[in-house]
Write a protein that holds these residues in place. Structure first.
Motif, PDB file in Angstrom:
ATOM      1  N   PRO A   1       0.800  -1.218   0.000  1.00 41.35           N
ATOM      2  CA  PRO A   1       0.000   0.000   0.000  1.00 41.35           C
ATOM      3  C   PRO A   1       0.837   1.275   0.000  1.00 41.35           C
ATOM      4  CG  PRO A   1       0.064  -0.954   2.200  1.00 41.35           C
ATOM      5  CD  PRO A   1       0.708  -1.948   1.291  1.00 41.35           C
ATOM      6  N   HIS A   2       0.194   2.342  -0.452  1.00 43.29           N
ATOM      7  CA  HIS A   2       0.741   3.686  -0.350  1.00 43.29           C
ATOM      8  C   HIS A   2       0.535   4.120   1.097  1.00 43.29           C
ATOM      9  CE1 HIS A   2       0.046   8.216  -1.406  1.00 43.29           C
ATOM     10  NE2 HIS A   2       1.245   8.013  -0.894  1.00 43.29           N
ATOM     11  N   MET A   3       1.618   4.199   1.832  1.00 39.45           N
ATOM     12  CA  MET A   3       1.516   4.436   3.274  1.00 39.45           C
ATOM     13  C   MET A   3       2.506   5.505   3.699  1.00 39.45           C
ATOM     14  SD  MET A   3       1.788   1.671   6.406  1.00 39.45           S
ATOM     15  CE  MET A   3       3.411   1.091   5.902  1.00 39.45           C
ATOM     16  N   GLY A   4       2.016   6.498   4.431  1.00 34.65           N
ATOM     17  CA  GLY A   4       2.874   7.534   4.978  1.00 34.65           C
ATOM     18  C   GLY A   4       2.501   8.915   4.474  1.00 34.65           C
ATOM     19  N   TRP A   5       3.386   9.859   4.747  1.00 39.02           N
ATOM     20  CA  TRP A   5       3.142  11.252   4.403  1.00 39.02           C
ATOM     21  C   TRP A   5       3.468  11.500   2.938  1.00 39.02           C
ATOM     22  CZ3 TRP A   5       1.165  14.916   7.749  1.00 39.02           C
ATOM     23  CH2 TRP A   5       1.032  14.490   9.087  1.00 39.02           C
ATOM     24  N   ASN A   6       2.625  12.305   2.298  1.00 38.87           N
ATOM     25  CA  ASN A   6       2.857  12.649   0.902  1.00 38.87           C
ATOM     26  C   ASN A   6       2.204  13.993   0.609  1.00 38.87           C
ATOM     27  OD1 ASN A   6       3.859  12.338  -1.674  1.00 38.87           O
ATOM     28  ND2 ASN A   6       2.965  10.327  -1.993  1.00 38.87           N
TER      29      ASN A   6
END
Length: 207
Positions: free
Chosen positions: A124-129
């Motif tokens: 998954p796309h996980m974290g700050w962006n």
């Protein structure tokens, strides 16, 4: 927030309710966590969180008799401000393509499709962006937000409903809007000041 304005935070067994409730209260909202369509029918604002699969979330929502119809009426007839968070945003689409094809609320033309992993990006796309607004007149401002998802909205025909994008191996929709219904793929309740500022703007929104 103006006196008498109540936020209905919908409890349908598929949301990060405690964190979202705390974040809304932190910015001054009068929050009622509810699965009662009568409460939703009288609330001044509606928030639909969502964690898990598209199918599990739409099944949970439609299992509450009259809830989907009440949301349609409140948002599109009564023009009540609505905020969908993560899968709550994804349910605004026509379809979700997670382990099959499942109908959403159908508010926004498009579907929810899997992100593609590569040697450069993980799923998954996980974290700050980053969040980059698209178009004018949106509540979304540029900044950094917290994401956690493996599926993302794709517009069916025109990108008119897209209000923000992020980058994860290419552009990924971060926010959509149709009338008074705003959806964000990121988690405002986990996005610290950026997320709280968005929730504050939502409480004052007069679309």
């Amino acid at each position: 927030m103006a006196s008498g304005q109540e936020v209905a935070l919908i409890d349908y067994g598929a949301g990060n309710l405690h964190s979202v409730e705390n974040a809304l209260r932190a910015v001054g909202a009068d929050v009622v966590v509810t699965a009662d369509i009568a409460v939703v029918a009288s609330a001044s604002r509606i928030v639909l969180p969502g964690v898990g699969s598209f199918k599990a979330c739409i099944d949970g929502l439609t299992a509450i008799e009259g809830m989907a119809e009440t949301l349609d009426t409140r948002v599109f007839r009564d023009a009540v401000p609505f905020l969908g968070i993560c899968v709550g945003m994804q349910l605004m689409a026509e379809y979700g393509l997670e382990h099959g094809t499942f109908k959403g609320l159908g508010w926004v033309s498009g579907s929810v499709k899997p992100l593609t992993a590569s040697e450069y990006v993980k799923v998954p796309h996980m974290g700050w962006n980053t969040v980059e607004p698209v178009g004018a007149g949106s509540l979304i401002e540029p900044g950094e937000a917290y994401f956690l998802h493996s599926y993302a909205f794709e517009s069916a025909q025109t990108p008119d409903s897209v209000r923000a994008v992020t980058d994860h191996g290419g552009p990924v929709v971060a926010a959509i809007q149709e009338g008074t219904a705003l959806g964000v793929q990121f988690h405002p309740e986990k996005s610290q000041k950026y997320g709280l500022d968005l929730l504050s703007r939502f409480l004052e929104w007069r679309p």
